[in-house]
Write a protein that holds these residues in place. Structure first.
Motif, PDB file in Angstrom:
ATOM      1  N   ALA A   1      11.388 -27.888  -0.213  1.00 13.86           N
ATOM      2  CA  ALA A   1      12.833 -28.098  -0.342  1.00 13.86           C
ATOM      3  C   ALA A   1      13.403 -27.359  -1.543  1.00 13.86           C
ATOM      4  N   LEU A   2      12.665 -27.354  -2.668  1.00 14.31           N
ATOM      5  CA  LEU A   2      13.139 -26.647  -3.851  1.00 14.31           C
ATOM      6  C   LEU A   2      13.237 -25.143  -3.599  1.00 14.31           C
ATOM      7  N   GLY A   3      12.342 -24.628  -2.780  1.00 12.18           N
ATOM      8  CA  GLY A   3      12.405 -23.211  -2.419  1.00 12.18           C
ATOM      9  C   GLY A   3      13.660 -22.900  -1.635  1.00 12.18           C
ATOM     10  N   TRP A   4      13.988 -23.771  -0.677  1.00  6.87           N
ATOM     11  CA  TRP A   4      15.212 -23.572   0.093  1.00  6.87           C
ATOM     12  C   TRP A   4      16.445 -23.699  -0.782  1.00  6.87           C
ATOM     13  N   ALA A   5      16.394 -24.605  -1.767  1.00  9.79           N
ATOM     14  CA  ALA A   5      17.522 -24.757  -2.688  1.00  9.79           C
ATOM     15  C   ALA A   5      17.744 -23.470  -3.479  1.00  9.79           C
ATOM     16  N   GLN A   6      16.664 -22.826  -3.887  1.00 13.65           N
ATOM     17  CA  GLN A   6      16.781 -21.564  -4.620  1.00 13.65           C
ATOM     18  C   GLN A   6      17.352 -20.460  -3.732  1.00 13.65           C
ATOM     19  N   ILE A   7      16.895 -20.419  -2.495  1.00 15.17           N
ATOM     20  CA  ILE A   7      17.395 -19.404  -1.556  1.00 15.17           C
ATOM     21  C   ILE A   7      18.885 -19.588  -1.309  1.00 15.17           C
ATOM     22  N   ILE A   8      19.305 -20.821  -1.062  1.00 10.86           N
ATOM     23  CA  ILE A   8      20.716 -21.105  -0.795  1.00 10.86           C
ATOM     24  C   ILE A   8      21.567 -20.819  -2.029  1.00 10.86           C
ATOM     25  N   ALA A   9      21.049 -21.173  -3.220  1.00 13.19           N
ATOM     26  CA  ALA A   9      21.780 -20.910  -4.456  1.00 13.19           C
ATOM     27  C   ALA A   9      21.975 -19.409  -4.666  1.00 13.19           C
ATOM     28  N   TYR A  10      20.925 -18.639  -4.411  1.00 16.56           N
ATOM     29  CA  TYR A  10      21.028 -17.181  -4.576  1.00 16.56           C
ATOM     30  C   TYR A  10      22.026 -16.591  -3.577  1.00 16.56           C
ATOM     31  N   ALA A  11      21.987 -17.074  -2.330  1.00 10.43           N
ATOM     32  CA  ALA A  11      22.924 -16.581  -1.321  1.00 10.43           C
ATOM     33  C   ALA A  11      24.358 -16.873  -1.724  1.00 10.43           C
ATOM     34  N   ASN A  12      24.601 -18.037  -2.298  1.00 14.00           N
ATOM     35  CA  ASN A  12      25.950 -18.391  -2.737  1.00 14.00           C
ATOM     36  C   ASN A  12      26.403 -17.546  -3.923  1.00 14.00           C
ATOM     37  N   VAL A  13      25.466 -17.242  -4.834  1.00  9.93           N
ATOM     38  CA  VAL A  13      25.809 -16.369  -5.955  1.00  9.93           C
ATOM     39  C   VAL A  13      26.237 -14.998  -5.442  1.00  9.93           C
ATOM     40  N   CYS A  14      25.479 -14.456  -4.491  1.00  9.77           N
ATOM     41  CA  CYS A  14      25.828 -13.157  -3.901  1.00  9.77           C
ATOM     42  C   CYS A  14      27.187 -13.217  -3.210  1.00  9.77           C
ATOM     43  N   GLU A  15      27.416 -14.300  -2.493  1.00  7.08           N
ATOM     44  CA  GLU A  15      28.667 -14.449  -1.745  1.00  7.08           C
ATOM     45  C   GLU A  15      29.865 -14.557  -2.671  1.00  7.08           C
ATOM     46  N   LEU A  16      29.746 -15.390  -3.683  1.00 11.87           N
ATOM     47  CA  LEU A  16      30.883 -15.662  -4.567  1.00 11.87           C
ATOM     48  C   LEU A  16      31.127 -14.539  -5.557  1.00 11.87           C
ATOM     49  N   SER A  17      30.077 -13.885  -6.012  1.00  8.91           N
ATOM     50  CA  SER A  17      30.247 -12.813  -6.987  1.00  8.91           C
ATOM     51  C   SER A  17      30.897 -11.581  -6.368  1.00  8.91           C
ATOM     52  N   ALA A  18      30.621 -11.339  -5.096  1.00  9.40           N
ATOM     53  CA  ALA A  18      31.204 -10.172  -4.422  1.00  9.40           C
ATOM     54  C   ALA A  18      32.662 -10.409  -4.053  1.00  9.40           C
ATOM     55  N   GLY A  19      33.020 -11.682  -3.864  1.00  5.90           N
ATOM     56  CA  GLY A  19      34.378 -11.972  -3.425  1.00  5.90           C
ATOM     57  C   GLY A  19      34.539 -11.761  -1.935  1.00  5.90           C
ATOM     58  N   SER A  20      35.695 -12.109  -1.432  1.00  7.75           N
ATOM     59  CA  SER A  20      35.940 -11.968   0.005  1.00  7.75           C
ATOM     60  C   SER A  20      37.306 -11.364   0.297  1.00  7.75           C
ATOM     61  N   ASP A  21      37.893 -10.740  -0.721  1.00  6.16           N
ATOM     62  CA  ASP A  21      39.238 -10.174  -0.553  1.00  6.16           C
ATOM     63  C   ASP A  21      39.227  -8.656  -0.496  1.00  6.16           C
ATOM     64  N   ASP A  22      38.038  -8.054  -0.266  1.00  5.74           N
ATOM     65  CA  ASP A  22      37.982  -6.597  -0.233  1.00  5.74           C
ATOM     66  C   ASP A  22      38.867  -6.018   0.860  1.00  5.74           C
ATOM     67  N   TRP A  23      39.044  -6.764   1.952  1.00 10.15           N
ATOM     68  CA  TRP A  23      39.870  -6.276   3.047  1.00 10.15           C
ATOM     69  C   TRP A  23      41.361  -6.305   2.682  1.00 10.15           C
ATOM     70  N   LYS A  24      41.716  -7.085   1.660  1.00 10.05           N
ATOM     71  CA  LYS A  24      43.111  -7.139   1.217  1.00 10.05           C
ATOM     72  C   LYS A  24      43.429  -6.037   0.212  1.00 10.05           C
ATOM     73  N   THR A  25      42.480  -5.729  -0.642  1.00  8.92           N
ATOM     74  CA  THR A  25      42.754  -4.847  -1.772  1.00  8.92           C
ATOM     75  C   THR A  25      42.184  -3.441  -1.617  1.00  8.92           C
ATOM     76  N   GLY A  26      41.342  -3.221  -0.624  1.00  5.05           N
ATOM     77  CA  GLY A  26      40.738  -1.903  -0.488  1.00  5.05           C
ATOM     78  C   GLY A  26      40.109  -1.702   0.869  1.00  5.05           C
ATOM     79  N   THR A  27      38.955  -1.056   0.871  1.00  8.83           N
ATOM     80  CA  THR A  27      38.246  -0.759   2.109  1.00  8.83           C
ATOM     81  C   THR A  27      37.317  -1.901   2.459  1.00  8.83           C
ATOM     82  N   PRO A  28      37.375  -2.424   3.682  1.00  9.66           N
ATOM     83  CA  PRO A  28      36.465  -3.511   4.073  1.00  9.66           C
ATOM     84  C   PRO A  28      35.003  -3.143   3.844  1.00  9.66           C
ATOM     85  N   GLY A  29      34.276  -4.056   3.190  1.00  9.34           N
ATOM     86  CA  GLY A  29      32.857  -3.842   2.972  1.00  9.34           C
ATOM     87  C   GLY A  29      32.501  -3.002   1.774  1.00  9.34           C
TER      88      GLY A  29
END
Length: 219
Positions: free
Chosen positions: A117-145
């Motif tokens: 379970a702790l391994g899965w917690a680390q995986i999910i935490a890392y995925a969220n860091v990647c998701e949140l650090s990149a942001g999700s507004d690139d399609w509003k301010t520039g080129t998608p992706g």
């Protein structure tokens, strides 16, 4: 068989254009994105559900961002399925407390129950860091992706366009491949398709039924 394909085609045609015989000129908005990146052979501009029929640019960019993100994740997932089979696994322990080595963790879906379970917690935490650090507004301010990662790109415009089109095509293929491997793995215990292991196949259960051998066995 032809009629089944034809009637589905007419349903889509009438739903999109209001005319089963074509009339695509009546709905010019569905061609608003026919020259966008990703319109490639052999299907060209393919939008059977008419998701782009409104012609809204913001909606299209948001969906393109989602498509790129899912494609990138699935390309990594595909490699994650294949790489351990080809190169083997990391040496050492995944969990010292559980006395669990990397080599003890099976490939594919069977690994879900083996990872602590702790391994899965680390995986999910890392995925969220990647998701949140990149942001999700690139399609509003520039080129998608476009997150500024330029390692695999090119300064040559033609070569860059070729690579970006290849990324879309490979991402789409990877999405299909990942789903296919999930199903194959779930049914047979292997992502590589040993259907002999799928003893619960409903097709096999019909072997004793009258008339089963009137057609070749498709299994």
């Amino acid at each position: 068989r032809l009629a089944m394909i034809a009637i589905i085609g007419m349903f889509f045609q009438e739903g999109i254009t209001g005319d089963i015989w074509g009339g695509l000129a009546k709905t010019a908005k569905i061609f608003a994105f026919e020259n966008e990146r990703g319109v490639q052979e052999p299907v060209g501009f393919w939008d059977p559900l008419a998701l782009s029929s409104s012609g809204d640019v913001s909606t299209f960019k948001r969906r393109r961002t989602v498509e790129l993100k899912h494609g990138r994740v699935c390309m990594l997932a595909t490699m994650g399925y294949i790489t351990p089979e080809v190169t083997g696994k990391f040496p050492g322990y995944l969990s010292y407390s559980a006395n669990l080595k990397f080599a003890d963790v099976p490939n594919g879906l069977a690994a879900i129950s083996k990872v602590p379970a702790l391994g899965w917690a680390q995986i999910i935490a890392y995925a969220n860091v990647c998701e949140l650090s990149a942001g999700s507004d690139d399609w509003k301010t520039g080129t998608p992706g476009d997150y500024g990662f330029k390692v695999l790109t090119s300064s040559d415009p033609a070569e860059k366009e070729k690579k970006l089109c290849a990324e879309l095509a490979n991402g789409r293929l990877a999405m299909m491949a990942t789903i296919g491997m999930f199903f194959q793995d779930g049914l047979t215990g292997s992502a590589w398709g040993d259907w002999a292991l799928y003893t619960d196949s409903p097709l096999r259960s019909l072997k004793s039924d009258p008339g089963f051998n009137t057609l070749p066995e498709w299994d």
